[in-house]
Design a protein around this motif. Structure first.
Motif, short mmCIF file in Angstrom:
data_model
loop_
_atom_site.label_atom_id
_atom_site.label_comp_id
_atom_site.label_asym_id
_atom_site.label_seq_id
_atom_site.Cartn_x
_atom_site.Cartn_y
_atom_site.Cartn_z
N PRO A 74 8.59 49.07 -14.45
CA PRO A 74 8.74 48.79 -13.02
C PRO A 74 8.68 50.09 -12.23
O PRO A 74 9.17 51.14 -12.68
N VAL A 75 8.00 50.05 -11.10
CA VAL A 75 7.88 51.24 -10.27
C VAL A 75 9.25 51.64 -9.75
O VAL A 75 9.96 50.83 -9.13
N ALA B 273 4.12 69.98 -17.70
CA ALA B 273 4.17 70.68 -16.41
C ALA B 273 5.07 70.00 -15.40
O ALA B 273 5.51 70.62 -14.43
N SER B 274 5.38 68.71 -15.61
CA SER B 274 6.16 67.97 -14.62
C SER B 274 7.61 68.42 -14.55
O SER B 274 8.35 68.00 -13.65
N THR B 275 8.03 69.28 -15.46
CA THR B 275 9.40 69.79 -15.41
C THR B 275 9.66 70.61 -14.15
O THR B 275 10.80 70.87 -13.80
N ARG C 143 10.29 63.47 -10.62
CA ARG C 143 9.63 63.58 -11.92
C ARG C 143 9.72 62.26 -12.69
O ARG C 143 8.72 61.80 -13.25
N LYS C 144 10.88 61.67 -12.70
CA LYS C 144 11.06 60.44 -13.47
C LYS C 144 10.17 59.32 -12.93
O LYS C 144 9.55 58.56 -13.69
N GLN D 91 5.05 56.20 -13.96
CA GLN D 91 3.81 55.57 -13.48
C GLN D 91 2.60 56.11 -14.23
O GLN D 91 1.68 55.34 -14.56
N ALA D 92 2.60 57.41 -14.51
CA ALA D 92 1.50 57.98 -15.29
C ALA D 92 1.48 57.40 -16.70
O ALA D 92 0.41 57.15 -17.28
#
Length: 924
Positions: free
Chosen positions: A339-340, A423-425, A432-433, A438-439
């Motif tokens: 879920p988004v 890299a999302s850190t 980020r979460k 979603q990715a």
């Protein structure tokens, strides 16, 4: 009086130590050079075994051929003898190192002797008497030596390192020793990766490949690259200049790993070839770039510090395990959805860090790559769906060639996704979460798409369509149609969240021209996007009116008017320079005006057209608008966010599950039961005449040698022509009959210009559409070849039967505009291909497709004329917004006794069919 420069005490102490340790380190490097040169001997024998094994595989298939092995020269002993003469170390150290030297040399000698025995065995043709048994024993012994040498070499180098550290203790504050340690860490980690990768001598069979280890190495080294070279500023030149070179070499290793992960597809997993290619590529990059750069650093540092060389990597051949058993392909499970996660953005008081902006743009690139892969699947499935309908009736299907499906060019963005998560850190945890989840869903959708295609491969290979009349095939295609729409929806959600996150950070330079111009371009891109969505909604029936383009046109005009104000202070380099910001700015503004004009002239769906009108908007938006905008953002480095492409959801459409109607000749066509029958003239002065095809002993020109090799018999055929020899055919297309019944067998070579100038909605898409319009009409006896002449001329599709239309269509879909034009070599290769596959009494024709003229040599002109007299004709198609006014291409088609036509959206579906109908079938 000038003061004498006084060196800092630490640096003076370092220099004193360096002078004292010169002799020991120099001696130790002699041993390392011996090891590296011995490794080169091993690598040469490794290459010999690889090449020989390929020849053996061919020999087993065709025992009439002979094996060959070139003789090797004497073993070079220079580095071996030099290492034994080391004088800068103690007697005990020298004794231990020389013992290891002799042990390694014994292995190298054994390897060389075994290699020479194999060479002699092959030259004596002894392998024919024992069915390669002795040959296999020699190979097995060499494989064992490869493994033993690698182990002994690594132990020897460890011994050298231990002694080196006694003479050269590590000092963390010393920039040279710190840089040396950084490089040593990188080299050791790459060796560790290579040790974990297998190289199998026999590529047949399915073997496990350690993708997880490659991904782990990729992520670890990506973090290392962020901090590598922190001591560079304290190094003297030229040693300091090596640091960026080493980082570049490591980045090249990273690119190889990324490619290795993305190319590890289902098709690649069917043999060991992919794993072997990865192993060899990494090995080459390690020894010939990374290691060489480290050696340069050691050499350039000699005046300040005596450092130790690192040792080369020696290849080994892995012991082959039992091939993995083929697992039954199970039904693909639906993707796991998340879920988004909703979140609120908080206005930040500080600008986003470069790592944060880079991570956000990484998500955009991931979306774009996902859409590229989705579009590839859409094209593959569209072609498959067309072919599959002919197999719905089991009795009819049994009479046809096997239905097939491949998706080996579909590659999930595995490496991009892994790097993205890493890299999302840099993003705040809440953001980020949300975007990471979603990715992950997008990746799950791509995985399900991959699984469904693997199912289709198994389904067609096992001919299950003969049992279920395409029931499972229909289910898979229906699911694909759902997944394409779902991915489109979810990628939009993700992009909107990325925009929200990006907009909550203030820009670091809000008054900078890069930022001002970038924001103006973004506003225009949003207007473009709104128009595209309106067009899509109109075709989907969600809206009953074409979107109003007045706002877009007004905004694009304002963008042009504000150019110098927005780009104030930015350097104009000119269009030939890829760093110029004015080019993408101006192109986006001008293209947006064209987009508005194009939308205002939008056509409705034509029942007889093979392409949906939305396709041209799709190509225009992504290639002429998104590409220019993202190019500007890349140049700016101003903390701006890229934008995403949009998919063409009309590329693949599910229709009725009915077998396509059999195409019958038009009633207006004459009855071809008698050879002397003549059709009535039609529009364009179309008539037929008998043309003698005379056998030629020698080519009419010395430059038409290929024509002489073809068997041009003296036969009479009816050839549909316009005028006497040549036709300028841009009208009368309504007379075309969509059937090849009664027409001669086609040997058609498509000579395609795929240079960068063909990257336009009115060029490459029309070219592909024109070719595909013919595919559904092709018969089993027809054959199509494709020759490209962008850069080096090359054959990308060997003569392929019309029964394999899906394979031909797949190659057409893969065409991309890139490189320069080399028309002369392309024409030569096309004639060579045509004559090699000449069909007596057939329509032997080259179709040259291009968007502009190019110089043609006298040699090529003679070749065209000579071949035209021997029943090999040249047709020229031109592409572009406006019809070409130049005469060179028209003269080529006249000389080649073919057709000249400018292909437009109106004529694209019929133009190539005319060329396939250029000759009537010979009546026997």
């Amino acid at each position: 009086m000038k003061k004498k420069s006084v060196l800092p005490p630490i640096l003076m102490a370092s220099l004193s130590v360096a002078m004292a340790q010169e002799a020991p380190v120099k001696s130790l490097n002699q041993y390392v050079e011996f090891l590296s040169n011995s490794t080169q001997v091993v690598a040469n024998r490794f290459e010999m075994v690889r090449a020989y094994q390929k020849d053996v595989a061919q020999y087993r298939k065709n025992p009439n051929s002979d094996l060959r092995l070139p003789s090797s020269g004497p073993l070079e002993e220079y580095y071996f003898q030099k290492s034994l003469t080391a004088t800068g170390i103690t007697a005990a150290e020298k004794k231990g190192l020389n013992a290891s030297t002799n042990a390694v040399w014994d292995l190298v000698t054994r390897l060389d002797e075994t290699g020479k025995m194999l060479e002699t065995h092959v030259r004596l043709n002894a392998y024919k008497n024992d069915n390669l048994k002795q040959s296999e024993l020699h190979i097995a012994e060499m494989q064992a030596i490869f493994i033993k040498f690698s182990s002994e070499k690594n132990a020897f180098y460890k011994q050298i390192q231990d002694i080196y550290r006694k003479y050269q203790p590590y000092i963390a504050t010393d920039p040279y020793l710190a840089a040396e340690k950084e490089m040593e860490h990188v080299l050791a980690s790459q060796q560790q990766l290579l040790d974990s990768l297998p190289y199998y001598l026999h590529e047949e069979g399915q073997f496990e490949w350690p993708a997880a280890l490659v991904q782990k190495s990729l992520l670890a080294d990506e973090k290392l690259l962020l901090t590598f070279g922190k001591m560079q500023s304290k190094l003297a030149y030229p040693a300091s200049a090596v640091i960026p070179d080493f980082k570049e070499a490591l980045s090249a290793m990273q690119n190889l790993k990324r490619r290795a992960l993305d190319d590890h597809t289902f098709a690649a997993g069917q043999s060991a070839r992919h794993g072997n290619e990865v192993y060899l590529a990494l090995l080459k990059q390690y020894n010939q770039d990374l290691l060489v750069t480290q050696k340069s650093f050691v050499n350039y540092s000699q005046s300040a510090r005596k450092l130790l060389y690192y040792v080369a990597y020696s290849p080994v051949i892995s012991t082959e395990p039992s091939p993995a058993t083929s697992r039954a392909i199970s039904r693909t499970a639906p993707f796991e959805d998340n879920p988004v996660q909703t979140f609120s953005t908080i206005r930040s008081s500080a600008p986003a860090k470069p790592a944060t902006v880079q991570a956000l743009n990484g998500y955009v690139e991931f979306i774009n790559e996902s859409l590229r892969q989705m579009h590839l699947l859409q094209l593959l499935l569209r072609n498959y769906q067309t072919s599959a309908e002919y197999y719905r009736d089991p009795e009819s299907a049994k009479k046809r060639a096997n239905l097939s499906y491949k998706h080996e060019d579909y590659k999930m963005p595995v490496s991009e996704y892994a790097l993205l998560k890493s890299a999302s850190t840099s993003l705040p945890e809440t953001y980020r979460k949300a975007v990471t989840q979603q990715a992950e869903v997008l990746m799950n959708i791509l995985k399900e798409m991959d699984g469904l295609s693997i199912e289709l491969i198994s389904y067609t290979t096992q001919k299950q369509y003969l049992q279920d009349q395409l029931k499972r095939s229909d289910e898979i295609l229906d699911r694909y149609a759902e997944l394409f729409a779902i991915l489109d929806h979810k990628k939009e959600q993700l992009y909107n969240d990325l925009r929200r996150i990006h907009e909550c950070y203030p820009n670091a330079t809000p008054t900078a021209s890069w930022y001002i111009a970038g924001n103006a371009l973004m506003k225009t891109m949003d207007d473009d996007r709104e128009i595209l969505f309106g067009i899509k909604d109109y075709f989907q029936g969600k809206k009953d009116q074409i979107p109003n383009t007045q706002g877009l046109a007004s905004g694009a005009q304002q963008l042009i008017a504000d150019e110098y104000k927005n780009l104030k202070g930015l350097q104009r380099y000119g269009r030939s320079n890829g760093l110029c910001p004015y080019s993408p700015y101006e192109d986006l503004a001008a293209n947006s005006l064209r987009f508005a004009e194009k939308a205002g002239k939008m056509k409705t769906v034509s029942p007889g057209s093979s392409a949906h009108p939305y396709e041209s908007f799709y190509y225009f938006y992504n290639n002429e608008l998104v590409y220019q905008y993202n190019k500007f953002i890349e140049l700016s480095k101003a903390g701006l966010l890229k934008t995403i492409n949009q998919p063409d959801l009309f590329t693949f459409r599910r229709g009725s599950s009915q077998k396509p109607a059999e195409i019958t000749p038009s009633k207006k066509q004459p009855d071809h039961t008698r050879q002397d029958q003549r059709p009535e003239p039609t529009a364009g002065n179309v008539r037929t005449e008998e043309i003698p095809l005379t056998k030629t002993e020698k080519p009419a020109s010395a430059n038409a040698g290929q024509a002489a090799q073809a068997q041009h018999d003296t036969v009479y055929v009816e050839r549909l022509r316009v005028d006497t020899v040549y036709v300028d055919r841009n009208a009368g297309l309504q007379q075309v009959t969509r059937s090849l019944d009664g027409f001669a067998t086609n040997n058609m070579v498509l000579l395609l210009d795929v240079s960068s100038s063909m990257n336009s909605p009115l060029k490459m898409p029309l070219l592909k559409r024109s070719i595909k319009s013919l595919l559904t009409l092709l018969r089993k006896e027809d054959q199509i070849s494709i020759v490209l002449y962008s850069g080096k001329a090359r054959v990308v599709l060997k003569p392929t039967s019309g029964s394999k239309s899906a394979e031909i269509a797949r190659m057409i879909d893969l065409l991309q505009s890139d490189g320069d034009t080399d028309g002369n070599e392309g024409i030569k290769l096309a004639y060579k291909t045509t004559n090699k596959n000449y069909i007596r009494g057939g329509n032997n024709r080259i179709v040259l497709a291009t968007d502009g003229e190019f110089p043609v040599s006298d040699e090529v002109l003679q070749m065209i004329g000579a071949n035209a007299s021997q029943d090999v004709y040249l047709t020229v198609f031109t592409f572009g917004k406006n019809e070409h006014t130049g005469q060179k291409l028209k003269k080529l088609s006249q000389l080649g006794q073919g057709t000249y036509a400018h292909v437009t959206e109106a004529s694209a579906d019929l133009q190539l069919i005319l060329e396939a109908q250029a000759k009537k079938q010979l009546v026997k």
